[in-house]
Scaffold this motif. Structure first.
Motif, mmCIF file in Angstrom:
data_model
loop_
_atom_site.group_PDB
_atom_site.id
_atom_site.type_symbol
_atom_site.label_atom_id
_atom_site.label_comp_id
_atom_site.label_asym_id
_atom_site.label_seq_id
_atom_site.Cartn_x
_atom_site.Cartn_y
_atom_site.Cartn_z
ATOM 1 N N MET A 1 -3.847 -8.045 -0.399
ATOM 2 C CA MET A 1 -2.240 -8.733 -1.047
ATOM 3 C C MET A 1 -1.964 -8.427 0.700
ATOM 4 S SD MET A 1 0.042 -6.048 -2.562
ATOM 5 C CE MET A 1 0.118 -5.960 -4.478
ATOM 6 N N ASN A 2 -0.836 -10.087 0.256
ATOM 7 C CA ASN A 2 -0.473 -10.344 1.419
ATOM 8 C C ASN A 2 0.301 -9.459 2.239
ATOM 9 O OD1 ASN A 2 1.752 -12.158 0.247
ATOM 10 N ND2 ASN A 2 0.118 -13.328 -0.222
ATOM 11 N N THR A 5 3.485 -9.842 0.287
ATOM 12 C CA THR A 5 3.979 -9.436 -1.483
ATOM 13 C C THR A 5 4.169 -8.230 -1.172
ATOM 14 O OG1 THR A 5 2.360 -10.931 -1.609
ATOM 15 C CG2 THR A 5 2.536 -9.191 -3.652
ATOM 16 N N ALA A 327 -4.274 -1.738 1.707
ATOM 17 C CA ALA A 327 -2.953 -1.466 1.518
ATOM 18 C C ALA A 327 -1.881 -0.522 0.778
ATOM 19 C CB ALA A 327 -3.200 -2.356 -0.497
ATOM 20 N N HIS B 96 -12.778 -2.939 -3.720
ATOM 21 C CA HIS B 96 -12.966 -4.501 -3.975
ATOM 22 C C HIS B 96 -13.967 -3.966 -5.335
ATOM 23 C CE1 HIS B 96 -13.336 -8.073 -3.468
ATOM 24 N NE2 HIS B 96 -14.395 -8.508 -3.815
ATOM 25 N N TYR B 127 -3.863 -7.450 -5.486
ATOM 26 C CA TYR B 127 -4.673 -7.253 -4.511
ATOM 27 C C TYR B 127 -5.670 -7.670 -4.095
ATOM 28 C CZ TYR B 127 -1.672 -2.648 -4.989
ATOM 29 O OH TYR B 127 -0.899 -1.396 -5.171
ATOM 30 N N GLY B 129 -5.889 -10.877 -3.711
ATOM 31 C CA GLY B 129 -5.419 -11.326 -2.513
ATOM 32 C C GLY B 129 -4.614 -12.656 -3.355
#
Lengths: 407, 261
Positions: A1-2, A5, A327, B96, B127, B129
Motif C-alpha cells: 500500500m503506498n 493511499t 502497513a 503476503h 495491500y 501495492g
C-alpha cells in the motif's frame, strides 16, 4: 500500500469519529498556540530590550557624584555636587575613553504661542548626542561655539516638539524657556522608553553653559548632575572603569583608603543583565507552554490506544486480507501524526492570531519568526510520532488470529 | 487464470504432515495449562478440490482453518502451501501469502465498517501495492460479476446478509487466489441465501478451478463439497469422497439454477 493511499485511509478513519478527532486535536491546538504565543511574547520582549539598549548607545558609563555622609547620615548618591564640567573634560582625555558629556538637569516651563508645556531640561555639550546615540529628525544639534558663547539655542525631544508645535516645523522658531527666548535649532528622533520605562523623548537640550548661567542657576559653579562616558571598545570596559576611577580620585584628592565621592556605573553591564533576564523569561514562558503541548500529546496517545482496542477486529480483517505489520503501523502512526499536524497548523494560526490580539490589547511588541513557525510544526510532528508510535506498534504486533477473534 | 485452469490435475496445493497445535494458558492457580487442540494431522488437498471440514465445536476445525489460512502457526509439524513451507515463514511473508494466495470468507462477513462495498473489495489490491483507481476498477468488475454492481457505493450495514457475503466473496477473489477458505460462510444466513452462496462456491470451483476449503457443522452445507473431512477432538476421524454432492448438484441442475454449464 503506498503512502498516499494510507493517508487517504487515515483521513477516512479520522472523519469517521469527528468529535473525538476534534477534541483530541484541540489539545494539540491549545499546546501549539500556547507555545507560539509565549515564544512570540518572549521574542518581542527581547527585541524591545535590544532596541532600547541599541538606542542607549554602546560602551557607556554613567558617572554620578557619590554619596556623602555627615554625622552618620548618608545622603544618597548625587547628594553632593562633587563632579564638575572640568572632570568630564579630563576624563575625555583618557586613552580608553572616546568621549564624555557632562549633564545638568532641571524642570522648566516652555511656551510657544498660546501653548505651554513642562518638561525636563538637559544642559550638556554637543558630544552628548553622539554618546547617547541620539539622532536628529530635523535641523541640527547645537555647536561648540554655541557652548562657548552660551547661546540661547535649543534642541527639542520629539514628544516635546509634538506637544508644543503639533504638526508645525519647530526648526527656526523661537520658544520661551522660563520666559527667556530660545531659538529651536533641531528636533530629535524618537527613542521610546528607557529600560526603566521613562519616556526619553519628552525633553529639551541646551548648551550646559547656557543652562548654568541662565536657567537652572548653580549653587556650586561648574558642578554637574552626572556625566556620560563612552569607552573606546567593549573589550576594554574594565580598564576604562579603573582609569576613570583613578583619574577622578586624583582630581578630587581622595586619600588612600578613603571612599570615592563618585560612582562609576557600567550601563552596558546593566543592559546585559536586562538581556539575560529577557532570555530567561522567554525560556520559562516557552517551557510552561510546552507542558500543554506534552499534555496534548498524552491525550493523543490515550485516544490512539482506545482506537486500537476498539478497532482490533478491523486490524484482524486487514491482516487477513494481506496487510503486513508495516502497513498497520503506518496506518495508525499516520492517524496520530495527522491529528498533530492538523492541530499544529490550526494551533499556529490561533497562536499568531492570539499574538496579534495581545499586541493590540496590551500594546506589546510581538515578534513571530519563521523559525518559530518551523519549530511549532516540527514539534507537533515529533509529538505525533512519539505519542503515536506505541499505540501503532501495539496494533501492528497483534496476532491475526487473536485480532480476528476479538469481540 | 491459466495456472488455475491447469489445477484440475492432481497437484497438492496443501500438504500437512504431523501437524500439532497446542495452546498454553495461565490457570487461575498460576500454573500453566497446556491444551492440545490438534494431534498429528496429516492432510493433502489437491488443486481444484472442494473440501468440507466438519466437526462439533471444540473439535479443532477452526484451529485447523486458521493454520491453513496462515493466520496462526502450528506448534509442530509442517505445512506446505503450493510447495512453500509456510511454517518457516515470517509474519510479513505470511501476510503476503494471505494477500496473494488465499481468499477468506467468514461467518460474520468481516467487512470493514463505514467503507463502501467497492472499497471493501478493492482493499486487498491496495495491500498488494496497486493504486486506488485501478483497484476500484477491478473491484467494480468483480461486483458486476456477482451481481452487486448497483450496491457498489453502499456500506455493509445497508446490505442484506447474503449481499454482504457476496461482497466478502468478491473481496476474497480479487487477487485471483488459488485457494478460498470459508469458515461457516452460511452460519448467519437463511436457507435460501445459504443455497445461493453454496452454489456460487460450487461454480467458482467448477468453472475457475479454485480450491475451496469449507468449515461447517451443517450436513446440508457440507453436502455441496466433493470431499468430506470429519474432525473429532483434534483427530481426523473420517476423510472420504462425498456422494451427497452429486445428488444435490443434480437437484440444482434440475431446478431453476442461475448457473450454466
Amino acid at each position: 500500500m503506498n503512502l498516499l493511499t494510507i493517508i487517504g485511509e487515515a483521513l477516512r478513519a479520522l472523519r469517521q469519529n469527528r468529535l473525538r478527532t476534534g477534541l483530541t486535536m484541540l489539545g494539540m491546538i491549545i499546546g501549539v498556540a500556547a507555545v507560539v504565543l509565549m515564544l512570540s511574547i518572549g521574542q518581542g520582549a527581547r527585541t524591545k530590550i535590544n532596541e532600547t539598549i541599541a538606542a542607549m548607545g554602546s560602551n557607556l558609563f554613567l558617572v554620578v557624584p557619590g554619596a556623602t555622609s555627615s554625622g552618620g547620615f548618608s545622603f544618597g548618591s548625587g547628594s553632593v555636587r562633587t563632579l564638575t564640567i572640568n572632570d568630564a573634560y579630563a576624563v575625555a582625555e583618557l586613552s580608553s575613553i572616546s568621549a564624555t558629556a557632562p549633564v545638568t538637569t532641571g524642570t522648566v516651563q516652555l511656551n510657544y504661542a498660546a501653548k505651554n508645556w513642562s518638561t525636563i531640561i538637559t544642559g550638556t555639550t554637543p558630544n552628548y548626542f553622539a554618546v547617547g546615540n541620539w539622532k536628529i529628525e530635523s535641523g541640527t544639534i547645537f555647536t561648540e561655539s554655541d557652548l562657548r558663547s552660551a547661546a540661547r539655542v535649543v534642541v527639542l525631544g520629539s514628544v516635546t516638539a509634538k506637544n508644543l508645535f503639533g504638526d508645525e516645523d519647530p526648526v527656526g522658531k523661537t520658544i520661551r524657556i522660563t520666559n527667556r527666548p530660545f531659538l529651536v535649532v533641531g528636533v530629535l528622533m524618537a527613542k521610546g522608553q528607557s529600560l526603566t520605562g521613562r519616556d526619553q523623548d519628552d525633553n529639551v537640550l541646551i548648551p550646559i553653559t547656557t543652562s548654568e548661567r541662565q536657567i537652572t542657576g548653580n549653587q556650586f559653579p561648574g558642578s554637574i548632575r552626572y556625566m556620560m562616558v563612552q569607552g573606546k571598545s567593549a573589550g576594554d570596559m574594565d580598564i576604562a572603569e579603573i582609569e576613570i576611577t583613578q583619574l577622578l580620585r586624583q582630581r578630587h584628592r581622595i586619600a588612600k583608603g578613603k571612599e570615592n565621592d563618585f560612582t562609576v556605573r557600567n550601563l552596558t553591564a546593566i543592559a546585559d543583565v536586562a538581556t539575560d533576564a529577557a532570555k530567561v523569561m522567554s525560556i520559562v514562558l516557552g517551557a510552561i507552554a510546552s507542558v500543554s503541548l506534552l499534555v496534548g500529546g498524552i491525550g493523543i496517545m490515550n485516544i490512539m490506544l482506545v482506537s486500537v482496542t476498539e478497532r482490533t477486529r478491523e486490524i484482524g480483517i486487514r491482516m487477513a486480507i494481506g496487510a503486513n505489520r508495516r502497513a498497520i503501523l503506518t496506518q495508525f502512526l499516520l492517524e496520530a501524526m495527522m491529528i498533530c499536524i492538523m492541530g499544529g497548523v490550526i494551533g499556529l494560526l490561533v497562536g499568531i492570531g492570539g499574538a496579534w490580539v495581545v499586541s493590540r490589547v496590551a500594546d506589546m511588541l510581538i515578534v513571530i519568526t519563521v523559525g518559530m513557525v518551523g519549530l511549532a510544526f516540527l514539534f507537533s510532528s515529533a509529538v505525533g510520532i512519539f505519542f503515536g508510535f506505541y499505540p501503532a506498534k501495539k496494533a501492528a504486533s497483534l496476532k491475526p488470529v487473536d485480532a480476528l477473534r476479538y469481540e | 487464470m491459466a495456472s488455475i485452469q491447469a489445477a484440475h490435475t492432481a497437484n497438492p496445493l496443501i500438504q500437512i504432515e504431523d501437524l500439532c497445535k497446542s495452546y498454553s494458558l495461565q490457570g487461575a492457580d498460576g500454573k500453566t495449562i497446556t491444551n492440545q487442540v490438534l494431534f498429528s494431522i496429516n492432510l493433502t488437498i489437491n488443486q481444484g478440490e472442494f473440501v468440507a471440514i466438519m466437526g462439533h465445536s471444540g473439535s479443532g476445525k477452526s484451529t485447523l482453518m486458521n493454520i491453513l489460512g496462515c493466520l496462526d502457526t502450528p506448534t509442530s509439524g509442517s505445512y506446505w502451501l503450493a510447495g512453500k513451507n509456510v511454517a518457516a515463514l515470517s509474519g510479513d511473508e505470511l501476510a503476503h501469502i494471505r494477500n496473494q494466495s488465499i481468499g477468506f470468507v467468514f461467518q460474520g462477513f468481516n467487512l470493514l465498517k463505514r467503507m463502501t462495498a467497492l472499497d471493501n473489495v478493492a482493499t486487498p489490491l491496495l495491500y498488494a501495492g496497486i493504486g486506488r483507481s485501478q483497484s476500484r476498477k477491478r473491484a467494480l468488475e468483480l461486483l458486476r460479476r456477482t451481481g452487486l454492481e448497483s450496491f457498489a457505493m453502499h456500506q455493509p450495514n445497508q446490505l442484506s446478509g447474503g449481499q454482504q457475503q457476496r461482497v466478502a466473496i468478491s473481496r476474497a477473489l480479487i487477487n485471483e487466489p488459488p485457494l478460498i477458505l470459508a469458515d461457516e460462510p452460511t452460519g448467519n444466513l437463511d436457507t435460501q441465501t445459504s443455497r445461493e452462496i453454496m452454489l456460487l462456491f460450487e461454480q467458482l470451483n467448477r468453472d475457475q478451478g479454485i480450491t475451496i476449503v469449507l468449515v461447517t457443522h451443517e450436513d446440508d452445507i457440507a453436502a455441496y463439497a466433493k470431499r468430506l473431512i470429519r474432525l473429532k477432538d483434534g483427530h481426523i476421524i473420517l476423510d472420504q469422497h462425498n456422494k451427497a454432492s452429486e445428488t444435490i448438484l443434480d437437484q440444482a441442475a434440475a431446478g431453476n439454477s442461475p448457473m450454466t454449464q
